[in-house]
Design a protein around this motif. Structure first.
Motif, PDB file in Angstrom:
ATOM      1  N   ARG A 205       0.844  -1.209   0.000  1.00 24.22           N
ATOM      2  CA  ARG A 205       0.000   0.000   0.000  1.00 24.22           C
ATOM      3  C   ARG A 205       0.871   1.248   0.000  1.00 24.22           C
ATOM      4  O   ARG A 205       0.586   2.225  -0.698  1.00 24.22           O
ATOM      5  N   ARG A 206       1.928   1.212   0.795  1.00 26.43           N
ATOM      6  CA  ARG A 206       2.793   2.387   0.949  1.00 26.43           C
ATOM      7  C   ARG A 206       3.466   2.780  -0.367  1.00 26.43           C
ATOM      8  O   ARG A 206       3.682   3.969  -0.624  1.00 26.43           O
ATOM      9  N   VAL A 207       3.786   1.799  -1.208  1.00 23.53           N
ATOM     10  CA  VAL A 207       4.440   2.113  -2.491  1.00 23.53           C
ATOM     11  C   VAL A 207       3.431   2.185  -3.636  1.00 23.53           C
ATOM     12  O   VAL A 207       3.805   2.178  -4.803  1.00 23.53           O
ATOM     13  N   GLY A 208       2.142   2.252  -3.302  1.00 25.76           N
ATOM     14  CA  GLY A 208       1.125   2.479  -4.321  1.00 25.76           C
ATOM     15  C   GLY A 208       0.668   1.250  -5.072  1.00 25.76           C
ATOM     16  O   GLY A 208       0.161   1.368  -6.198  1.00 25.76           O
ATOM     17  N   LEU A 209       0.804   0.070  -4.489  1.00 28.47           N
ATOM     18  CA  LEU A 209       0.343  -1.168  -5.120  1.00 28.47           C
ATOM     19  C   LEU A 209      -0.725  -1.811  -4.240  1.00 28.47           C
ATOM     20  O   LEU A 209      -0.766  -1.598  -3.023  1.00 28.47           O
TER      21      LEU A 209
ATOM     22  N   GLN B 283       6.877   9.198 -11.236  1.00 31.70           N
ATOM     23  CA  GLN B 283       6.085   8.569 -10.174  1.00 31.70           C
ATOM     24  C   GLN B 283       6.982   7.935  -9.114  1.00 31.70           C
ATOM     25  O   GLN B 283       6.737   8.080  -7.909  1.00 31.70           O
ATOM     26  N   VAL B 284       8.024   7.213  -9.556  1.00 32.26           N
ATOM     27  CA  VAL B 284       8.904   6.521  -8.609  1.00 32.26           C
ATOM     28  C   VAL B 284       9.695   7.532  -7.774  1.00 32.26           C
ATOM     29  O   VAL B 284       9.861   7.367  -6.560  1.00 32.26           O
ATOM     30  N   ILE B 285      10.163   8.608  -8.409  1.00 28.57           N
ATOM     31  CA  ILE B 285      10.915   9.627  -7.667  1.00 28.57           C
ATOM     32  C   ILE B 285      10.010  10.311  -6.653  1.00 28.57           C
ATOM     33  O   ILE B 285      10.409  10.559  -5.503  1.00 28.57           O
ATOM     34  N   ASN B 286       8.780  10.644  -7.053  1.00 25.89           N
ATOM     35  CA  ASN B 286       7.835  11.234  -6.100  1.00 25.89           C
ATOM     36  C   ASN B 286       7.607  10.314  -4.907  1.00 25.89           C
ATOM     37  O   ASN B 286       7.510  10.761  -3.759  1.00 25.89           O
TER      38      ASN B 286
ATOM     39  N   GLU C  53       8.406  11.123  -1.016  1.00 27.08           N
ATOM     40  CA  GLU C  53       7.348  11.005  -0.016  1.00 27.08           C
ATOM     41  C   GLU C  53       7.787  10.114   1.148  1.00 27.08           C
ATOM     42  O   GLU C  53       7.573  10.440   2.320  1.00 27.08           O
ATOM     43  N   LEU C  54       8.426   8.996   0.819  1.00 28.90           N
ATOM     44  CA  LEU C  54       8.904   8.087   1.865  1.00 28.90           C
ATOM     45  C   LEU C  54      10.013   8.728   2.699  1.00 28.90           C
ATOM     46  O   LEU C  54      10.100   8.501   3.909  1.00 28.90           O
TER      47      LEU C  54
END
Length: 616
Positions: free
Chosen positions: A436-440, A489-492, A496-497
Motif C-alpha cells: 500500500r505504501r508504495v502504491g500497489l 512517479q517513482v521519484i515522487n 514522499e517516503l
C-alpha cells in the motif's frame, strides 16, 4: 519533393494467450529526405513495433502485419518478396538498436563485421572493403581506427560500440536510417556525442532519419517533426516546435510535463516533486517543494572516510597480478538523516563501486565506513548481516533483482523472516502495508515479477528495501531504465517516503536533470575520485571543475528552438581507471569555493596520459 517513406494505415497484431493484441493501430506518417522524424512514446506504445513492421522483421507467428502500406521511394515494402526485401535492409534502409552489444557478434572483430556488409551489398573485394571500413570508422569519430579494426566488441565502451553500429548502418549509404532508442542506455556525455554525430552525418549524407525514443529532451534536440504514440495509435503529430509549444493531446502534455529540465530548480533550495499528470485530461498538479527533513545538529547517519576499493587484474600462465583497477580512490563524504546526496558521473567513474563498497558487496582495501558511528569494515560476518538491516540497496534493473520463481509477497517478506523480525502471519500483514505504501494493491502479493511493468517492479524493490526500516538507502541508477512518466512517479514516491521516514538517500545517477530536482547535495565522481562536492544549488549554479561543466553542458535541453545550435561536445572516451602494480596515486589538493562546496585541483596533463577505457 515526395516523401522518401510513407506509412499509411499500418496495423500490426500479435496472437497471445489472451487473444489478439493490436500493437500498431492504423498508424500513418511521412518522412522526407534530409528530415528527422521522431516517433515518441513510452514502453508499450507501439513505436518499436512500427519500426520492425517497416523493416518486415515482425516474427510470424505470433505477429502479423494485417493492413496498411509502407511506401519506400514509391514501392510498397509489404508486397516485396523476401529476397527483394533483403536487398533493402541494410542497403537502402539501415537500422541501429538500443543495445549495440546484442547486435554485434562477440566472436568477430568489428572491422570484419562492417566489411562483411560492404562485400555482400556493394560487391567490394576484401582490400577495398577494409579501406572503406577504416574510412567509416574515422567518419564516426572512432580514434585510432587502424589499430581498432581488428578488436572485438567487448574491447569498446558502450558509446564506441554505438558508433560502430552507426558505421555499419552507413556502410551502404542508406537513404533512410531508423534509430531505435540509440541513446537510452548511454551516459549523458556519450548521448550528446551520438546525437551530434547523427546530426552531422545526416547533413553530410542527406539521409532521412526515423528516430524512436521516449525522451522528450532528445526529441527537442534532434527532430524536425514528431509523432506521439499511445496504446498503438498515433495520437498527435506536427512540427517539433508546435508539439512543444502547443501540444493538444492530453498524453502529449503529460509527457512534456514529466520531462526534468535543467535549471528548473533555480530559486528552490529543497527537492521538488514532479507534477502528477492526468493522462485523460492532460491537467497536472502544481509541483511542490518537499518538506525539509534534513536533521541538523545531530551525528550523520553515514560517514565515509578515505574509502579505497581496487580490483586486481591477473594475467599470464601463473595468474600473477599485472595491474589494478582503482575503482574508488580516497573518497570521503557524510550523509545526514533525511538528506539526499547524489553521486554523479559517467559509467566507469566509480559511483556504483562506491555504493557497493559501503554495503561491503565489494570489499574495500582501505578507509572507514561509519554507519551511526559503527565502522562497517571492522564487522565480522554475523555483525555485518545485522548492520545491513539499517542500510539497503535499490538496483537499476528491478527484474534482475527479483527471483522470477518467487511471488513478490514472498520476496518482500523474505528479509523479515531471515532477520526473525516477524512471524509468517505478521510478515503477510507487513507485506500488505508495504505494498500500500508504495502504491500497489495488497492482493498483488500473489503475483510473479513478470506480471508487472518496469515501474511496478521498481516499486516492489523499494517495498522490499523498506521492509527492514533502514536508515540509509543506496539507490543505484534506480530510475534510469524507466519511462519518463514512470520515472516521475517513482521519484515522487521516494521523496514522499523520505519525508515520512527520515530516510537518508545515496542517489547514484548519471541523469543530471533528475539529480538537480531531488538532491540536497551533489558529489561529482571521475576516475574513482570525487572531484567536486557541495550543495546542489552551488554545484549546478556555480560549477568549478571542468568535468562538472562537461556533464552539465551535455544535458539535452527540451527546447526545439535550440536544435540547430552547434554544441561543443568532446568526442573523448572516459579515461581508464586501470593502473600498473607500481602505481602510487598522487596527493590531491582540494580547495573550498563556498559553504560546504569544494573542488579538487586537477592535473590535466596527468589525466590525458591515462589510456582510454578498455572493458575487460
Amino acid at each position: 519533393m515526395p516523401p522518401i517513406l510513407q506509412v499509411k494505415g499500418l496495423t500490426t497484431r500479435f496472437q497471445t494467450e489472451r487473444g489478439l493484441f493490436t500493437a500498431v493501430d492504423d498508424v500513418s506518417f511521412d518522412v522526407h529526405a534530409g528530415q528527422t522524424l521522431a516517433l515518441v512514446g513510452e514502453s508499450g506504445s507501439g513505436k518499436s513495433v512500427t519500426a520492425m513492421s517497416i523493416m518486415r522483421l515482425i516474427p510470424e507467428p505470433p505477429g502479423r502485419i494485417e493492413a496498411g502500406q509502407v511506401l519506400f521511394e514509391g514501392k510498397d515494402l509489404l508486397k516485396l518478396s523476401e529476397p527483394a526485401m533483403r536487398q533493402v535492409r541494410g542497403n537502402r534502409i539501415a537500422m541501429i538498436f538500443q543495445e549495440p552489444m546484442t547486435s554485434l557478434n562477440p566472436s568477430l572483430t568489428i572491422g570484419f563485421q562492417i566489411a562483411e556488409a560492404l562485400v555482400l551489398h556493394r560487391g567490394l573485394d576484401q582490400a577495398a572493403a577494409r579501406a572503406e571500413t577504416l574510412r567509416l570508422l574515422d567518419k564516426v569519430r572512432i580514434p585510432a581506427a587502424q589499430t581498432r579494426f581488428d578488436e572485438h566488441p567487448h574491447r569498446f565502451s558502450g558509446g564506441m560500440r554505438q558508433r560502430v553500429m552507426i558505421a555499419m548502418a552507413l556502410a551502404c549509404r542508406p537513404q533512410l536510417l531508423i534509430a531505435d532508442e540509440p541513446t537510452t542506455a548511454l551516459d549523458v556525455t556519450i548521448q550528446a556525442q551520438i546525437l551530434e554525430l547523427i546530426k552531422t552525418l545526416q547533413a553530410e549524407e542527406g539521409m532521412a532519419v526515423l528516430f524512436i525514443t521516449h525522451d522528450m529532451g532528445v526529441v527537442a534536440e534532434i527532430a524536425d517533426r514528431t509523432v506521439v504514440m499511445y496504446n498503438g495509435k498515433a495520437v498527435e503529430s506536427g512540427s517539433t516546435e508546435d508539439i512543444f509549444a502547443r501540444a493538444e493531446h492530453p498524453y502529449t502534455r503529460s509527457l512534456l510535463s514529466a520531462v526534468p529540465r535543467l535549471g528548473a530548480m533555480n530559486g528552490h533550495l529543497r527537492p521538488m516533486r514532479f507534477p502528477v499528470v492526468d493522462r485523460a485530461t492532460g491537467l497536472s498538479d502544481v509541483p511542490t517543494e518537499v518538506s525539509d527533513t534534513v536533521a541538523t545538529g545531530v551525528p550523520p547517519v553515514l560517514e565515509v572516510r578515505k574509502l579505497t576499493t581496487r580490483f586486481e587484474v591477473r594475467g599470464g600462465m601463473l595468474g600473477q597480478v599485472t595491474g589494478r583497477v582503482h575503482a574508488v580512490e580516497n573518497v570521503s563524504f557524510s550523509l545526514q538523516p533525511g538528506e539526499t546526496l547524489a553521486l554523479v558521473g559517467e559509467s566507469g567513474c566509480g559511483k556504483t563501486s562506491t555504493g557497493r563498497s559501503i554495503l561491503r558487496l565489494d570489499e574495500p582495501v582501505a578507509g572507514e565506513i561509519l554507519l551511526d558511528g559503527q565502522d562497517v569494515l571492522k564487522l565480522h560476518k554475523s555483525a555485518l548481516r545485522e548492520q545491513r538491516r539499517h542500510m539497503q540497496m535499490i538496483f537499476q534493473d528491478p527484474y534482475a533483482s527479483l527471483n522470477p520463481r518467487m511471488k513478490i509477497g514472498e520476496a518482500i517478506a523474505e528479509p523479515l523472516l531471515i532477520h526473525r523480525l516477524a512471524t509468517a502471519a505478521e510478515a503477510d500483514q507487513q507485506v500488505a502495508e508495504l505494498l500500500r505504501r508504495v502504491g500497489l494493491a495488497p492482493d498483488m502479493a500473489s503475483r510473479y515479477p513478470h506480471e508487472f511493468s518496469g515501474g511496478q517492479r521498481q516499486r516492489i524493490c523499494i517495498a522490499r528495501a523498506l521492509a527492514l526500516k533502514p536508515r540509509l538507502i543506496v539507490a543505484d541508477e534506480s530510475v534510469s531504465a524507466l519511462d519518463v512518466s514512470v520515472k516521475a512517479q517513482v521519484i515522487n514516491l521516494m521523496l514522499e517516503l523520505q519525508e515520512q521516514m527520515g530516510l537518508a538517500y545515496l542517489f547514484i545517477s548519471h541523469d543530471m536533470a533528475v539529480v538537480e530536482r531531488i538532491s540536497h547535495r551533489v558529489a561529482v565522481m571521475y576516475l574513482g575520485e570525487i572531484v567536486e562536492i557541495g550543495p546542489r544549488e552551488e554545484v549546478f549554479g556555480n560549477p568549478q571543475h571542468p568535468y562538472t561543466k562537461r556533464l552539465l553542458a551535455a544535458v539535452p535541453i527540451a527546447d526545439p528552438a535550440r536544435r540547430l545550435q552547434k554544441r561543443p561536445v568532446s568526442n573523448d572516451e572516459i579515461r581508464s581507471p586501470m593502473r600498473p602494480v607500481s602505481y602510487v596515486p598522487p596527493q590531491r589538493q582540494v580547495r573550498a569555493v563556498g559553504k560546504r562546496h569544494s573542488v579538487m585541483e586537477w592535473d590535466e596533463s596527468w589525466e590525458k596520459a591515462m589510456p582510454a577505457a578498455q572493458p575487460a
